[in-house]
Scaffold this motif. Structure first.
Motif, PDB file in Angstrom:
ATOM      1  N   ARG A 168       2.602  10.653   2.498  1.00 26.03           N
ATOM      2  CA  ARG A 168       3.419   9.629   1.548  1.00 26.03           C
ATOM      3  C   ARG A 168       4.574   9.380   1.623  1.00 26.03           C
ATOM      4  O   ARG A 168       5.287   8.766   0.879  1.00 26.03           O
ATOM      5  N   ARG A 169       5.268   9.611   2.823  1.00 24.35           N
ATOM      6  CA  ARG A 169       6.154   9.140   3.399  1.00 24.35           C
ATOM      7  C   ARG A 169       6.082   7.693   3.940  1.00 24.35           C
ATOM      8  O   ARG A 169       6.836   7.258   4.190  1.00 24.35           O
ATOM      9  N   VAL A 170       4.811   7.566   4.047  1.00 22.98           N
ATOM     10  CA  VAL A 170       5.231   5.797   4.894  1.00 22.98           C
ATOM     11  C   VAL A 170       4.226   4.695   3.439  1.00 22.98           C
ATOM     12  O   VAL A 170       3.407   5.090   2.827  1.00 22.98           O
ATOM     13  N   THR A 171       5.056   4.031   3.863  1.00 21.45           N
ATOM     14  CA  THR A 171       4.428   2.028   2.688  1.00 21.45           C
ATOM     15  C   THR A 171       3.779   1.640   3.822  1.00 21.45           C
ATOM     16  O   THR A 171       4.243   1.081   4.893  1.00 21.45           O
ATOM     17  N   ALA A 172       2.972   0.858   3.039  1.00 19.38           N
ATOM     18  CA  ALA A 172       2.233  -0.604   3.742  1.00 19.38           C
ATOM     19  C   ALA A 172       3.058  -1.874   3.297  1.00 19.38           C
ATOM     20  O   ALA A 172       3.001  -1.388   1.905  1.00 19.38           O
ATOM     21  N   VAL A 173       2.805  -2.950   3.532  1.00 16.40           N
ATOM     22  CA  VAL A 173       3.780  -4.036   3.198  1.00 16.40           C
ATOM     23  C   VAL A 173       2.456  -5.489   4.050  1.00 16.40           C
ATOM     24  O   VAL A 173       3.167  -5.437   4.753  1.00 16.40           O
ATOM     25  N   ARG A 174       1.516  -5.574   3.450  1.00 12.88           N
ATOM     26  CA  ARG A 174       1.036  -6.442   3.985  1.00 12.88           C
ATOM     27  C   ARG A 174       1.217  -8.195   3.307  1.00 12.88           C
ATOM     28  O   ARG A 174       0.666  -8.377   2.233  1.00 12.88           O
ATOM     29  N   ILE A 194       0.965  -1.114   0.142  1.00  9.59           N
ATOM     30  CA  ILE A 194      -0.442   0.012   0.185  1.00  9.59           C
ATOM     31  C   ILE A 194       0.921   0.962   0.193  1.00  9.59           C
ATOM     32  O   ILE A 194       1.568   1.834   0.745  1.00  9.59           O
ATOM     33  N   ARG A 195       0.676   1.863  -1.125  1.00  8.49           N
ATOM     34  CA  ARG A 195       1.405   3.110  -0.847  1.00  8.49           C
ATOM     35  C   ARG A 195       0.543   4.333  -1.208  1.00  8.49           C
ATOM     36  O   ARG A 195      -0.649   3.857  -1.589  1.00  8.49           O
ATOM     37  N   SER A 196       0.543   5.701  -1.033  1.00  3.80           N
ATOM     38  CA  SER A 196      -0.225   6.282  -0.695  1.00  3.80           C
ATOM     39  C   SER A 196      -0.656   6.930  -2.535  1.00  3.80           C
ATOM     40  O   SER A 196       0.532   6.920  -2.901  1.00  3.80           O
ATOM     41  N   PRO A 197      -1.846   7.299  -2.059  1.00  2.00           N
ATOM     42  CA  PRO A 197      -2.176   7.855  -3.868  1.00  2.00           C
ATOM     43  C   PRO A 197      -1.081   9.066  -3.960  1.00  2.00           C
ATOM     44  O   PRO A 197      -0.793   8.651  -5.694  1.00  2.00           O
ATOM     45  N   TRP A 218      13.189  10.754   5.280  1.00  2.00           N
ATOM     46  CA  TRP A 218      12.370   9.396   5.336  1.00  2.00           C
ATOM     47  C   TRP A 218      11.673   9.168   4.787  1.00  2.00           C
ATOM     48  O   TRP A 218      11.329   9.605   4.125  1.00  2.00           O
ATOM     49  N   GLU A 219      11.229   7.755   5.643  1.00  2.00           N
ATOM     50  CA  GLU A 219       9.869   6.923   4.725  1.00  2.00           C
ATOM     51  C   GLU A 219       9.743   6.093   6.297  1.00  2.00           C
ATOM     52  O   GLU A 219      10.518   5.623   6.842  1.00  2.00           O
ATOM     53  N   GLN A 260      -5.300   4.007   6.120  1.00  2.00           N
ATOM     54  CA  GLN A 260      -5.910   5.776   6.410  1.00  2.00           C
ATOM     55  C   GLN A 260      -3.913   5.979   6.436  1.00  2.00           C
ATOM     56  O   GLN A 260      -4.030   7.284   5.680  1.00  2.00           O
ATOM     57  N   LEU A 261      -2.963   5.604   7.402  1.00  2.00           N
ATOM     58  CA  LEU A 261      -2.055   6.060   7.175  1.00  2.00           C
ATOM     59  C   LEU A 261      -1.490   6.517   5.874  1.00  2.00           C
ATOM     60  O   LEU A 261      -0.717   7.414   5.488  1.00  2.00           O
ATOM     61  N   CYS A 262      -1.396   5.246   5.133  1.00  2.00           N
ATOM     62  CA  CYS A 262      -1.206   5.651   3.715  1.00  2.00           C
ATOM     63  C   CYS A 262      -1.342   6.381   2.995  1.00  2.00           C
ATOM     64  O   CYS A 262      -0.397   7.685   1.685  1.00  2.00           O
ATOM     65  N   ALA A 263      -2.597   7.056   3.144  1.00  2.00           N
ATOM     66  CA  ALA A 263      -3.728   7.936   2.373  1.00  2.00           C
ATOM     67  C   ALA A 263      -3.790   9.628   3.373  1.00  2.00           C
ATOM     68  O   ALA A 263      -2.886  10.292   2.575  1.00  2.00           O
ATOM     69  N   ARG A 264      -2.757   9.828   3.615  1.00  2.00           N
ATOM     70  CA  ARG A 264      -2.467  10.405   4.758  1.00  2.00           C
ATOM     71  C   ARG A 264      -0.749  10.869   4.413  1.00  2.00           C
ATOM     72  O   ARG A 264      -0.697  12.305   4.086  1.00  2.00           O
TER      73      ARG A 264
END
Lengths: 337, 326
Positions: free
Chosen positions: B59-65, A318-321, B34-35, B53-57
């Motif tokens: 852009r420095r946040v990336t989630a790997v599920r 998941i990356r930000s749009p 940083w990321e 939610q965090l990733c949408a808020r």
């Protein structure tokens, strides 16, 4: 490689491996095509024919000319068996929902609706379970025994692995690595890969009733398959945990027996030359060390050849749009320059 | 990018938001780009939704599920695989580590000639004695003895690595616990820094006493691999020595019986039989050794040579005592 998706691609691909006995293929097609049409899903049918069943070709050609849904016929160049046929068929499939089907009447077509719905609800693979069953008590008994063994050995809860009816996403099909008799364990393999697997009950056809007697060889083969699956699902990345446990167990037992014999020799002056137990002790130790050494070779093999095989499977990143937009802008800039 | 912060998460829905706020406050204060990489290890609670939610808020946040739960080692490996920064910092998802220690770790990494890995040391640990601290001491002692690198607190997730070094590491089983000692074995420079540790606020601990056995097994495997992969035939020859000795002894016994005669009526076959068994095992081991040479030879030997990574800096390490901040 998956076939390229075209604009008029079908939604559902039905793969039928024709490798053993087969029923009336026209009838099979007609029933499942009708059910798919009723569900409003565009479909294609892929029949993969093993070389020795070439006799089925004329019927299929005729079907191909007259059928409403698209029919693809693949003829294998040799007697390659069901795993190969399924692999070829699934590779050719262009749909987003892949259905596999036995080439004889096994389940009622009305199982299609619930299975596709389960896939839509988020499952990656839906495995059919023939239930209620209409076949002979002997069939049911042997199936029960086999599956309770598999469940115990693998720690999963599947009831009918030999049912050919399965629905899966293309991703599952891409990651299944079928060979030999692994087609019998598709739900298990998918489960190990981390996919969401569901089992649903599908009414069994009356035509699937005949009692099947197998030779002793077939049962032995099945047992070996279970052992293989047990090993593959649990210890692929760490063979020493399996061989090591087995090896150290035998080694320890042999050592204990040897100690016992030695103690008897010292305490009661029993002659060593009369003790067959000593032989067993040595045999166990030898076997233990050999098993252990195989485990070590396994570790070396994995370590030197499969270092880039990852232990995990990523569902999504998941990356930000905004980040995605920035990346697209970057590639656009690259293209422009 | 300067800094990648990796956090493995497993069912941490209550902590995620606080974690993000704390990391952002701390990382922004560093003045580096940083990321934040959040690795969701197959959580069954609301963690994935929170991550979205965090990733949408930001852009420095990336989630790997992950598709399902694979354990912390796999989560960290995924983090290393996806990291883009020159320096990688790992952090626990349960808020027990303090992101304000980032500065300390990064400063230590660049100290003097520079280090390849800086380990956090929870000297003042806020955990249960019997279920957490004692097993941890035992594991640290075990790792220190077997690898020869005594790091006080291997279990502390708060560590900083040079990305070029850690990206070459291939973690499996429970290896993340002794990544730093392994790196040290292959010549990396390491250093310890005392970090803050806070009591657990949400949820409960996911690790128990059973990990010691796993650590032991994995450590043994890795230790053996280190030796085996360079000269497998030699190692198998060593393994075969007892059987060679057994063969010779049993052979001598058989010969003795044969020459001196046997008082009983039956001629004892047990000694020749043992000779045969031991000889079989010895031959088998020798052949397996040769076979492994073949396996290693056709394999990816360059990668095998350095089990984890080779150092970027000169090698050696700062003694833990000297590494304590004043």
């Amino acid at each position: 490689m998956r076939a390229p998706r075209l604009r008029d691609q079908p939604e559902v691909s039905v793969v039928v491996p024709v490798v053993e006995r087969h029923g009336d293929l026209k009838q099979l097609y007609a029933e499942f095509a009708a059910e798919l049409a009723r569900l409003g899903r565009r479909a294609e049918f892929i029949f993969v024919v093993d070389e020795h069943l070439k006799s089925a070709l004329p019927v299929l050609r005729e079907l191909q000319q007259r059928a409403e849904q698209e029919v693809v016929i693949v003829l294998l160049g040799g007697p390659f068996g069901e795993s190969a046929a399924l692999t070829v068929g699934l590779d050719r499939a262009r749909g987003t929902r892949l259905v596999t089907l036995a080439s004889y009447f096994q389940v009622e077509p009305l199982g299609l609706g619930p299975a596709l719905a389960a896939l839509d609800a988020g499952a990656d693979l839906v495995a059919g379970r023939r239930y209620p069953r209409t076949d002979s008590p002997f069939n049911r008994l042997q199936s029960r025994l086999f599956h309770s063994l598999v469940r115990r050995v693998t720690g999963t809860g599947f009831h009918d692995l030999s049912c050919g009816f399965k629905v899966m996403t293309p991703q599952v099909a891409d990651e299944l690595n079928l060979y030999g008799s692994m087609h019998r364990f598709i739900p298990l393999l998918a489960h190990t890969q981390g996919f969401a697997v569901r089992e649903i009950e599908v009414p069994q056809r009356r035509e699937d009733r005949g009692t099947r007697y197998h030779g002793a060889g077939a049962y032995l083969g099945r047992l070996l398959d279970v052992l293989t699956v047990f090993f593959l699902t649990r210890f692929t990345r760490r063979p020493l945990r399996f061989f090591g446990l087995l090896g150290t167990g035998m080694l320890a037992l042999g050592f204990l027996l040897a100690l016992m014999v030695a103690a008897e020799k010292i305490l009661f002056a029993t002659s060593l030359s009369d003790r067959a137990l000593l032989l067993l002790a040595v045999l166990l130790m030898v076997l233990g060390v050999q098993t252990l050494s195989l485990g070590l070779v396994g570790e070396i093999l994995i370590f030197t050849h499969a270092r880039n095989v990852r232990e995990y499977h990523v569902a999504e990143v998941i990356r930000s749009p905004m980040e995605l937009a920035a990346n697209v802008a970057d590639t656009d800039a690259l293209r422009a320059s | 990018m300067d800094l990648s912060i990796i956090v493995p998460l497993y069912n941490e829905e209550e902590s995620v938001d606080t974690l993000y706020e704390e990391v952002r406050a701390a990382a922004d204060g560093l003045g580096r780009e940083w990321e934040l990489l959040l690795v969701d290890d197959g959580s069954s609670d609301a963690t994935p939704a929170k991550l979205r939610q965090l990733c949408a808020r930001d852009r420095r946040v990336t989630a790997v599920r992950f598709r399902r739960n694979y354990g912390q080692t796999a989560a960290l490996q995924a983090g290393f695989d996806h990291a883009r920064g020159r320096v990688v910092v790992t952090l626990d998802g349960d808020l027990q580590n303090d992101p304000r220690d980032f500065g300390l770790l990064l400063a230590a990494l660049d100290e003097g000639e520079g280090y390849d890995v800086v380990c956090g040391w929870r000297r003042d640990r806020k955990d249960r004695m019997l279920s957490r601290k004692v097993p941890s001491w035992a594991a640290n002692w075990l790792i220190g003895t077997l690898t020869g690198t005594s790091i006080h607190d291997n279990g502390c997730t708060l560590k900083a690595y040079r990305a070029e070094v850690v990206k070459r590491a291939r973690l499996y089983a429970e290896m993340h616990r002794f990544l730093a000692p392994m790196m040290s074995l292959s010549g990396c420079r390491w250093k310890e820094v005392v970090v803050n540790h806070r009591a657990r606020r949400f949820g409960r601990s996911k690790y128990g006493i059973s990990r010691i056995w796993k650590v032991f097994l994995d450590l043994l495997t890795v230790k053996m691999l280190l030796g085996f992969t360079t000269r497998p035939a030699k190692w198998f020859a060593v393994l075969g020595v007892p059987f060679l000795a057994g063969t010779l002894l049993a052979l001598a016994a058989s010969a003795w019986v044969h020459l001196k005669g046997w008082p009983g009526s039956r001629y004892p076959l047990v000694f020749p039989a043992i000779t045969i068994l031991c000889a079989l095992a010895w031959v088998h081991l020798t052949l397996v050794g040769l076979f492994s040479e073949l396996v290693v030879k056709v394999g990816d030997f360059k990668a095998a040579e350095a089990l984890l990574a080779s150092p970027v800096s000169g090698g050696g390490h700062e003694s833990p005592a000297a590494a304590r901040p004043a």
